[in-house]
Motif scaffolding. Sequence first.
Motif, PDB file in Angstrom:
ATOM      1  N   ARG A  43       0.834  -1.213   0.000  1.00 14.80           N
ATOM      2  CA  ARG A  43       0.000   0.000   0.000  1.00 14.80           C
ATOM      3  C   ARG A  43       0.863   1.255   0.000  1.00 14.80           C
ATOM      4  NH1 ARG A  43      -3.822   2.778  -1.862  1.00 14.80           N
ATOM      5  NH2 ARG A  43      -4.935   4.091  -0.399  1.00 14.80           N
ATOM      6  N   ALA A  44       1.926   1.252   0.790  1.00 22.07           N
ATOM      7  CA  ALA A  44       2.835   2.403   0.810  1.00 22.07           C
ATOM      8  C   ALA A  44       3.469   2.601  -0.561  1.00 22.07           C
ATOM      9  CB  ALA A  44       3.913   2.203   1.870  1.00 22.07           C
ATOM     10  N   ASP A  45       3.806   1.513  -1.235  1.00 26.26           N
ATOM     11  CA  ASP A  45       4.365   1.595  -2.586  1.00 26.26           C
ATOM     12  C   ASP A  45       3.350   2.228  -3.542  1.00 26.26           C
ATOM     13  OD1 ASP A  45       6.229   1.062  -4.764  1.00 26.26           O
ATOM     14  OD2 ASP A  45       4.865  -0.577  -5.318  1.00 26.26           O
ATOM     15  N   ALA A  46       2.100   1.804  -3.445  1.00 29.23           N
ATOM     16  CA  ALA A  46       1.062   2.363  -4.321  1.00 29.23           C
ATOM     17  C   ALA A  46       0.877   3.864  -4.067  1.00 29.23           C
ATOM     18  CB  ALA A  46      -0.262   1.629  -4.100  1.00 29.23           C
ATOM     19  N   ILE A  47       0.904   4.262  -2.809  1.00 28.62           N
ATOM     20  CA  ILE A  47       0.774   5.680  -2.478  1.00 28.62           C
ATOM     21  C   ILE A  47       1.970   6.461  -3.022  1.00 28.62           C
ATOM     22  CG2 ILE A  47       0.769   7.345  -0.565  1.00 28.62           C
ATOM     23  CD1 ILE A  47      -0.833   5.200   1.022  1.00 28.62           C
ATOM     24  N   ALA A  48       3.169   5.912  -2.844  1.00 27.38           N
ATOM     25  CA  ALA A  48       4.383   6.579  -3.336  1.00 27.38           C
ATOM     26  C   ALA A  48       4.333   6.741  -4.851  1.00 27.38           C
ATOM     27  CB  ALA A  48       5.628   5.799  -2.910  1.00 27.38           C
ATOM     28  N   ARG A  49       3.910   5.714  -5.535  1.00 29.18           N
ATOM     29  CA  ARG A  49       3.789   5.805  -7.000  1.00 29.18           C
ATOM     30  C   ARG A  49       2.801   6.881  -7.401  1.00 29.18           C
ATOM     31  NH1 ARG A  49       5.177   1.062 -10.155  1.00 29.18           N
ATOM     32  NH2 ARG A  49       6.018  -0.525  -8.783  1.00 29.18           N
ATOM     33  N   GLY A  50       1.667   6.895  -6.739  1.00 34.30           N
ATOM     34  CA  GLY A  50       0.627   7.877  -7.056  1.00 34.30           C
ATOM     35  C   GLY A  50       1.075   9.312  -6.841  1.00 34.30           C
ATOM     36  N   LEU A  51       1.921   9.513  -5.852  1.00 34.53           N
ATOM     37  CA  LEU A  51       2.411  10.861  -5.555  1.00 34.53           C
ATOM     38  C   LEU A  51       3.729  11.186  -6.235  1.00 34.53           C
ATOM     39  CD1 LEU A  51       1.714  10.956  -1.699  1.00 34.53           C
ATOM     40  CD2 LEU A  51       0.411  12.085  -3.512  1.00 34.53           C
ATOM     41  N   GLY A  52       4.330  10.183  -6.884  1.00 36.02           N
ATOM     42  CA  GLY A  52       5.660  10.387  -7.442  1.00 36.02           C
ATOM     43  C   GLY A  52       6.672  10.585  -6.327  1.00 36.02           C
ATOM     44  N   ALA A  53       6.462   9.893  -5.221  1.00 39.89           N
ATOM     45  CA  ALA A  53       7.272  10.087  -4.028  1.00 39.89           C
ATOM     46  C   ALA A  53       8.317   8.989  -3.866  1.00 39.89           C
ATOM     47  CB  ALA A  53       6.371  10.110  -2.792  1.00 39.89           C
ATOM     48  N   GLN A  54       9.270   9.286  -3.033  1.00 37.25           N
ATOM     49  CA  GLN A  54      10.308   8.330  -2.671  1.00 37.25           C
ATOM     50  C   GLN A  54       9.789   7.499  -1.499  1.00 37.25           C
ATOM     51  OE1 GLN A  54      13.745  10.279  -1.001  1.00 37.25           O
ATOM     52  NE2 GLN A  54      15.108   8.806  -1.964  1.00 37.25           N
ATOM     53  N   LEU A  55      10.020   6.184  -1.520  1.00 35.44           N
ATOM     54  CA  LEU A  55       9.552   5.291  -0.463  1.00 35.44           C
ATOM     55  C   LEU A  55      10.721   4.896   0.430  1.00 35.44           C
ATOM     56  CD1 LEU A  55       7.313   3.544   0.814  1.00 35.44           C
ATOM     57  CD2 LEU A  55       7.879   1.767  -0.851  1.00 35.44           C
ATOM     58  N   LEU A  56      10.517   5.009   1.738  1.00 32.89           N
ATOM     59  CA  LEU A  56      11.512   4.592   2.715  1.00 32.89           C
ATOM     60  C   LEU A  56      10.908   3.493   3.574  1.00 32.89           C
ATOM     61  CD1 LEU A  56      14.193   4.872   4.286  1.00 32.89           C
ATOM     62  CD2 LEU A  56      13.060   6.610   5.675  1.00 32.89           C
ATOM     63  N   LEU A  57      11.545   2.314   3.571  1.00 29.69           N
ATOM     64  CA  LEU A  57      11.133   1.202   4.423  1.00 29.69           C
ATOM     65  C   LEU A  57      11.982   1.225   5.684  1.00 29.69           C
ATOM     66  CD1 LEU A  57      10.924  -1.629   1.730  1.00 29.69           C
ATOM     67  CD2 LEU A  57       9.065  -0.208   2.618  1.00 29.69           C
ATOM     68  N   LEU A  58      11.331   1.203   6.835  1.00 31.86           N
ATOM     69  CA  LEU A  58      12.023   1.318   8.111  1.00 31.86           C
ATOM     70  C   LEU A  58      11.642   0.180   9.040  1.00 31.86           C
ATOM     71  CD1 LEU A  58      13.624   2.965  10.321  1.00 31.86           C
ATOM     72  CD2 LEU A  58      11.428   4.052  10.835  1.00 31.86           C
ATOM     73  N   HIS A  59      12.647  -0.387   9.704  1.00 31.68           N
ATOM     74  CA  HIS A  59      12.399  -1.333  10.788  1.00 31.68           C
ATOM     75  C   HIS A  59      13.265  -0.914  11.957  1.00 31.68           C
ATOM     76  CE1 HIS A  59      11.427  -4.980  12.940  1.00 31.68           C
ATOM     77  NE2 HIS A  59      12.723  -5.142  13.197  1.00 31.68           N
ATOM     78  N   VAL A  60      12.689  -0.940  13.158  1.00 30.36           N
ATOM     79  CA  VAL A  60      13.429  -0.585  14.362  1.00 30.36           C
ATOM     80  C   VAL A  60      13.625  -1.847  15.194  1.00 30.36           C
ATOM     81  CG1 VAL A  60      13.488   0.842  16.433  1.00 30.36           C
ATOM     82  CG2 VAL A  60      12.431   1.724  14.340  1.00 30.36           C
ATOM     83  N   VAL A  61      14.892  -2.142  15.492  1.00 25.88           N
ATOM     84  CA  VAL A  61      15.246  -3.295  16.313  1.00 25.88           C
ATOM     85  C   VAL A  61      15.383  -2.805  17.751  1.00 25.88           C
ATOM     86  CG1 VAL A  61      17.032  -5.031  16.776  1.00 25.88           C
ATOM     87  CG2 VAL A  61      16.451  -4.415  14.413  1.00 25.88           C
ATOM     88  N   ASP A  62      14.607  -3.412  18.649  1.00 27.63           N
ATOM     89  CA  ASP A  62      14.762  -3.094  20.071  1.00 27.63           C
ATOM     90  C   ASP A  62      16.150  -3.520  20.511  1.00 27.63           C
ATOM     91  OD1 ASP A  62      12.536  -1.825  21.212  1.00 27.63           O
ATOM     92  OD2 ASP A  62      11.388  -3.687  21.160  1.00 27.63           O
TER      93      ASP A  62
END
Length: 108
Positions: A43-62
């Motif tokens: 879904r984030a990818d689809a939103i980024a494509r629609g906006l012509g935006a850059q996508l950042l995937l983030l994971h936080v390790v405790d």
Amino acid sequence: MAMKQVGKRSVAVRDRQIFKRDRSPRILCATDLLPRSDRAVSRADAIARGLGAQLLLLHVVDAAESALDTRRRRARARSILNAHARKLARSGNGAQVSVRTGRPHQIV
């Protein structure tokens, strides 16, 4: 660091160096890496494509009790996020990957 208006752009001035602020849209997708989060990444990818935006995937390790355990979990997270990024790149849109250590609610 001071901000200064130059034409229609804001720039950051630090120690006599000028850094232009990138105003391109960005979408942040924080994920816990569980299978159900794959849908959020899509879904984030689809939103980024629609906006012509850059996508950042983030994971936080405790932060774990041992440094070795933390390094292992960071490596695993990076591997999974890189796999997501490769899949997105094959479909025409890339993503940046970031794995951080800390408390998720503070990092995100």
